[in-house]
Scaffold this motif. Structure first.
Motif, PDB file in Angstrom:
ATOM      1  N   PRO A 226      -6.937  11.773   2.769  1.00  0.00           N
ATOM      2  CA  PRO A 226      -6.012  11.635   1.632  1.00  0.00           C
ATOM      3  C   PRO A 226      -4.661  11.097   2.072  1.00  0.00           C
ATOM      4  O   PRO A 226      -4.144  11.453   3.134  1.00  0.00           O
ATOM      5  N   GLY A 227      -4.109  10.227   1.253  1.00  0.00           N
ATOM      6  CA  GLY A 227      -2.800   9.648   1.553  1.00  0.00           C
ATOM      7  C   GLY A 227      -2.858   8.390   2.388  1.00  0.00           C
ATOM      8  O   GLY A 227      -1.840   7.711   2.546  1.00  0.00           O
ATOM      9  N   GLU A 228      -4.022   8.055   2.940  1.00  0.00           N
ATOM     10  CA  GLU A 228      -4.169   6.838   3.744  1.00  0.00           C
ATOM     11  C   GLU A 228      -5.084   5.867   3.000  1.00  0.00           C
ATOM     12  O   GLU A 228      -6.294   5.804   3.227  1.00  0.00           O
ATOM     13  N   ASP A 229      -4.479   5.135   2.089  1.00  0.00           N
ATOM     14  CA  ASP A 229      -5.240   4.205   1.254  1.00  0.00           C
ATOM     15  C   ASP A 229      -5.718   3.009   2.074  1.00  0.00           C
ATOM     16  O   ASP A 229      -5.089   2.604   3.063  1.00  0.00           O
ATOM     17  N   GLY A 230      -6.833   2.438   1.637  1.00  0.00           N
ATOM     18  CA  GLY A 230      -7.372   1.246   2.284  1.00  0.00           C
ATOM     19  C   GLY A 230      -7.440   0.078   1.314  1.00  0.00           C
ATOM     20  O   GLY A 230      -7.784   0.253   0.144  1.00  0.00           O
ATOM     21  N   GLU A 231      -7.101  -1.105   1.796  1.00  0.00           N
ATOM     22  CA  GLU A 231      -7.205  -2.332   0.991  1.00  0.00           C
ATOM     23  C   GLU A 231      -7.984  -3.357   1.802  1.00  0.00           C
ATOM     24  O   GLU A 231      -7.583  -3.702   2.923  1.00  0.00           O
ATOM     25  N   TYR A 232      -9.091  -3.849   1.237  1.00  0.00           N
ATOM     26  CA  TYR A 232     -10.006  -4.725   1.966  1.00  0.00           C
ATOM     27  C   TYR A 232     -10.188  -6.029   1.179  1.00  0.00           C
ATOM     28  O   TYR A 232     -10.874  -6.069   0.161  1.00  0.00           O
ATOM     29  N   ALA A 233      -9.537  -7.067   1.668  1.00  0.00           N
ATOM     30  CA  ALA A 233      -9.586  -8.362   0.995  1.00  0.00           C
ATOM     31  C   ALA A 233     -10.949  -9.017   1.205  1.00  0.00           C
ATOM     32  O   ALA A 233     -11.591  -8.832   2.244  1.00  0.00           O
TER      33      ALA A 233
END
Length: 284
Positions: A226-233
């Motif tokens: 929690p709190g460590e968001d991921g963004e994967y292009a």
């Protein structure tokens, strides 16, 4: 038997034609002998073939193929009478409707626009010909804002897709990002996205055909907290095959992006977002 030949040419054989455009056709009739006709006409037709399944009362399932033709415009070429032997040329201006369905050469459904010319002969076969018209339906420019789509929220994760727009054209690179917002600690074996095209014919027992148009793995073996968001292009090419989204009276074609968080020994978490794919750009 005397030979009779009909040929059609259009003013833009390579296209494109857009909604509301006039298709200017030249019809040529070559007949060795005098031809008696009840009349002759040229037509602009949207022809569709579709396959659906039907379940019999005995429990057997059969696949039926139907063809539907809708005349959108027509013009007379000849009145009742006789046409002398020789070479004869006719002109026909046929207008595409304001709401036009794009051509689609699919697996269980296909449709196309054609110019037809037919000479109605009471005492012989009817000389006729047809020619396909290349039609483009561009994106309307109504869904061009960047936004998040397709939220899937559970106790463990808030999963979404970010897309710069929902309207795309065949041949473009479809770009976006998978957004993973953990609500608890969990692990995934893989993060992937896939582009799907689905044909659907609802008649009777229906018929569906879904085909993958590309898949890419964005990450493997990821631990989330929690709190460590991921963004994967991601970037997926849209095949340029003349198979855009469309809806007819008998069938639909849709395009979908599917994003998956693959889980080991647990059900995968996934979201699916429909996108609009068109067969060409706007008129220049």
């Amino acid at each position: 038997m005397a030979k009779t030949n009909v040929q059609i040419e259009i003013d833009r054989p390579a296209g494109p034609y857009y909604a509301g455009d006039t298709v200017r056709a030249t019809i040529t009739l070559e007949n060795e002998k005098e031809l008696t006709v009840r009349g002759a006409s040229a037509y602009l037709v949207m022809a569709e073939e579709y396959k659906y399944r039907h379940r019999s009362t005995k429990g057997y399932t059969y696949t039926h193929t139907r063809t539907d033709e809708i005349v959108h415009d027509s013009t007379n070429l000849e009145r009742e009478g006789t046409i002398p032997a020789g070479l004869h040329s006719y002109s026909a201006d046929l207008r595409l409707p304001a709401e036009v369905i794009p051509p689609y050469p699919g697996e269980i459904t296909n449709n196309h626009w054609i110019v037809k010319a037919k000479f109605d002969c009471p005492k012989a076969f009817d000389p006729e010909a047809e020619l396909e018209v290349p039609v483009i339906v561009p994106p309307p420019g109504l869904k061009t804002q960047a936004d998040e789509h397709g939220q899937e929220r559970s106790e463990e994760v808030d999963l979404r897709l970010w897309l710069p727009r929902l309207e795309w054209v065949e041949g473009e690179e479809l770009e976006g990002a998978v957004l993973v917002r953990p609500q608890a600690s969990f692990s995934v074996t893989e993060i992937r996205v896939e582009l799907l095209r689905t044909e659907y014919v609802p008649a009777s027992s229906g018929n569906t055909r879904t085909q993958s148009q590309g898949k890419v793995t964005l990450a493997s073996k990821v631990d989330f907290t929690p709190g460590e968001d991921g963004e994967y292009a991601f970037s997926l090419p849209i095949p340029k095959e003349g198979k855009p989204m469309r809806t007819t009276e008998h069938s639909t074609t849709t395009w979908t992006i599917k994003a998956t968080l693959a889980r080991k020994l647990r059900q995968d978490t996934e979201i699916m977002v429909d996108v609009e794919v068109y067969n060409g750009p706007t008129r220049h």
